[in-house]
Write a protein that holds these residues in place. Sequence first.
Motif, short mmCIF file in Angstrom:
data_model
loop_
_atom_site.label_atom_id
_atom_site.label_comp_id
_atom_site.label_asym_id
_atom_site.label_seq_id
_atom_site.Cartn_x
_atom_site.Cartn_y
_atom_site.Cartn_z
N ALA A 5 0.84 -1.21 0.00
CA ALA A 5 0.00 0.00 0.00
C ALA A 5 0.86 1.25 0.00
CB ALA A 5 -0.94 -0.01 1.20
N HIS A 6 1.92 1.24 -0.81
CA HIS A 6 2.79 2.41 -0.88
C HIS A 6 2.03 3.64 -1.35
CE1 HIS A 6 5.93 -0.36 -0.08
NE2 HIS A 6 6.07 -0.83 -1.33
N LYS A 7 1.06 3.45 -2.23
CA LYS A 7 0.36 4.58 -2.85
C LYS A 7 -0.39 5.41 -1.82
CE LYS A 7 -2.85 5.62 -6.66
NZ LYS A 7 -3.74 5.00 -7.69
N ILE A 8 -1.12 4.77 -0.90
CA ILE A 8 -1.86 5.53 0.11
C ILE A 8 -0.89 6.17 1.10
CG2 ILE A 8 -2.25 3.63 1.77
CD1 ILE A 8 -4.90 6.21 0.74
N GLN A 9 0.24 5.52 1.36
CA GLN A 9 1.25 6.12 2.23
C GLN A 9 1.91 7.31 1.56
OE1 GLN A 9 3.08 2.04 2.99
NE2 GLN A 9 3.46 3.03 4.96
N ASP A 10 2.18 7.20 0.27
CA ASP A 10 2.76 8.33 -0.46
C ASP A 10 1.82 9.52 -0.50
OD1 ASP A 10 5.00 6.81 -0.94
OD2 ASP A 10 4.45 6.26 -3.00
N ALA A 11 0.51 9.25 -0.42
CA ALA A 11 -0.48 10.33 -0.39
C ALA A 11 -0.53 11.01 0.97
CB ALA A 11 -1.86 9.79 -0.75
N GLY A 12 0.10 10.39 1.99
CA GLY A 12 0.19 11.01 3.31
C GLY A 12 -0.49 10.27 4.43
N PHE A 13 -1.09 9.10 4.15
CA PHE A 13 -1.76 8.37 5.22
C PHE A 13 -0.73 7.68 6.11
CE2 PHE A 13 -3.76 4.56 7.03
CZ PHE A 13 -4.81 5.16 7.71
N LYS A 14 -0.92 7.80 7.43
CA LYS A 14 -0.04 7.18 8.41
C LYS A 14 -0.79 6.05 9.11
CE LYS A 14 3.02 10.45 7.67
NZ LYS A 14 4.24 10.19 6.87
N PHE A 15 -0.24 4.85 9.04
CA PHE A 15 -0.85 3.70 9.70
C PHE A 15 -0.57 3.75 11.20
CE2 PHE A 15 -0.82 2.22 5.38
CZ PHE A 15 -1.88 1.32 5.28
N LYS A 16 -1.60 3.52 12.00
CA LYS A 16 -1.43 3.43 13.45
C LYS A 16 -0.85 2.08 13.85
CE LYS A 16 -4.83 4.82 16.08
NZ LYS A 16 -6.22 4.95 16.62
N TYR A 17 -1.18 1.04 13.09
CA TYR A 17 -0.76 -0.32 13.42
C TYR A 17 -0.10 -0.96 12.19
CZ TYR A 17 -4.07 0.83 17.08
OH TYR A 17 -4.73 1.47 18.11
N PRO A 18 1.16 -0.62 11.93
CA PRO A 18 1.83 -1.11 10.72
C PRO A 18 2.24 -2.57 10.79
CG PRO A 18 3.34 0.21 12.03
CD PRO A 18 1.99 0.34 12.68
N SER A 19 2.46 -3.10 11.99
CA SER A 19 2.90 -4.49 12.13
C SER A 19 1.82 -5.33 12.77
CB SER A 19 4.16 -4.56 12.98
OG SER A 19 3.86 -4.25 14.34
N ILE A 20 1.88 -6.63 12.53
CA ILE A 20 0.87 -7.52 13.11
C ILE A 20 0.99 -7.53 14.63
CG2 ILE A 20 2.20 -9.68 13.01
CD1 ILE A 20 -1.56 -9.12 12.20
N GLU A 21 2.21 -7.38 15.16
CA GLU A 21 2.37 -7.34 16.62
C GLU A 21 1.65 -6.15 17.22
OE1 GLU A 21 6.44 -8.87 15.07
OE2 GLU A 21 4.84 -7.54 14.39
N SER A 22 1.81 -4.97 16.62
CA SER A 22 1.16 -3.77 17.16
C SER A 22 -0.36 -3.88 17.07
CB SER A 22 1.65 -2.52 16.42
OG SER A 22 1.32 -2.56 15.05
N ALA A 23 -0.86 -4.46 15.98
CA ALA A 23 -2.31 -4.62 15.81
C ALA A 23 -2.87 -5.61 16.83
CB ALA A 23 -2.62 -5.08 14.40
N VAL A 24 -2.23 -6.75 16.95
CA VAL A 24 -2.72 -7.79 17.87
C VAL A 24 -2.68 -7.30 19.31
CG1 VAL A 24 -2.14 -10.04 18.87
CG2 VAL A 24 -2.27 -9.76 16.38
N ASN A 25 -1.59 -6.66 19.71
CA ASN A 25 -1.46 -6.16 21.09
C ASN A 25 -2.56 -5.18 21.42
OD1 ASN A 25 0.77 -7.77 21.51
ND2 ASN A 25 2.25 -6.13 21.13
N GLN A 26 -2.90 -4.31 20.46
CA GLN A 26 -3.99 -3.34 20.71
C GLN A 26 -5.33 -4.04 20.81
OE1 GLN A 26 -6.71 -2.26 18.65
NE2 GLN A 26 -7.37 -0.82 20.24
N LEU A 27 -5.59 -4.99 19.95
CA LEU A 27 -6.88 -5.67 19.94
C LEU A 27 -7.09 -6.49 21.20
CD1 LEU A 27 -7.03 -6.76 16.19
CD2 LEU A 27 -8.49 -5.06 17.31
N ILE A 28 -6.05 -7.14 21.69
CA ILE A 28 -6.18 -7.95 22.90
C ILE A 28 -6.33 -7.06 24.13
CG2 ILE A 28 -4.96 -9.56 24.42
CD1 ILE A 28 -3.95 -10.98 21.93
N ALA A 29 -5.67 -5.89 24.10
CA ALA A 29 -5.76 -4.96 25.24
C ALA A 29 -7.07 -4.19 25.26
CB ALA A 29 -4.59 -3.98 25.21
N GLU A 30 -7.78 -4.16 24.14
CA GLU A 30 -9.01 -3.35 24.00
C GLU A 30 -10.09 -3.82 24.97
OE1 GLU A 30 -10.86 -1.52 20.07
OE2 GLU A 30 -11.38 -3.64 20.29
#
Length: 285
Positions: free
Chosen positions: A260-285
């Motif tokens: 998804a380089h195109k959306i990043q080049d447009a300026g979008f910043k991912f909050k959870y770029p890695s699977i570890e960061s995503a999973v940790n947030q979802l389990i802590a939610e």
Amino acid sequence: MKETVLITGANSFIAKHLTPLLSSRYTLKFLTRTPKAENEYAWDVAAGSIAAGALDDVDYIVHLAGSKLNDGQPLTSERKALIRESRIGSAKLLREKLQARGQRLKAFVSASAIGYYGFSESAIEIDETGQKGFGFIADLCADWEQAAEDFKIHAVADHVSKIRVSIVLGNDGGIFPMYRQQVSTQPNAALQAANGALPWNHVEDMAGIFAFALEEKLDGIYNSVAPIAATSQDVMQAIANNMHGQTATIHPYAGQHLVAHKIQDAGFKFKYPSIESAVNQLIAE
């Protein structure tokens, strides 16, 4: 005065997370088959009807409507027709109603899907120029995107963006609860999981991409996958690491995958770029 956004597929997984991102800056309206709130309006694609007032003052439309593809029902000819009508027919209905009113949108943001791709090319990283696949799903995605592009062709929207939705991870929908349950009952589930690329994204980032496309008035096609590729095995290993205190290392997937380089080049910043960061947030939610 706030601008107005109309969201179709009001009860969808993504819409529920998109709504809070837009509610403070825009007046929101929703199209649904069963309206319950004052800002919800009924529509019937088969009958070609949209409730009076639904399109009044609308500046933007986010088109998320669509019958589920993976609900376990066989893809009969009748089912395929319903799936197409709920996406393509509904977009056409919106466009024709706006044309009849002489109304022009500032932007039309439409869902599509990564089912467009055939994954038959040799490139390791597959971007939005990747080859189209064959069969019903690939054809559906192509026609879905064309129905969105028709808003620009017919001068009904100034800007049109098409978001190719990947597998969405969240606690209130999608496949993540299934993965979490499997790991909780089978601690070694990661060892049996598939090791091919899983085109994934955290639901907050997925909703964020739709909000970003609307606010930035993007044009064109955008993949919606997270920046760091992962496999189903990686997802389960990340869950196991979090739930059971394991410390197994997860290596970024190095095989063929979407980017998804195109959306990043447009300026979008991912909050959870890695699977570890995503999973940790979802389990802590």
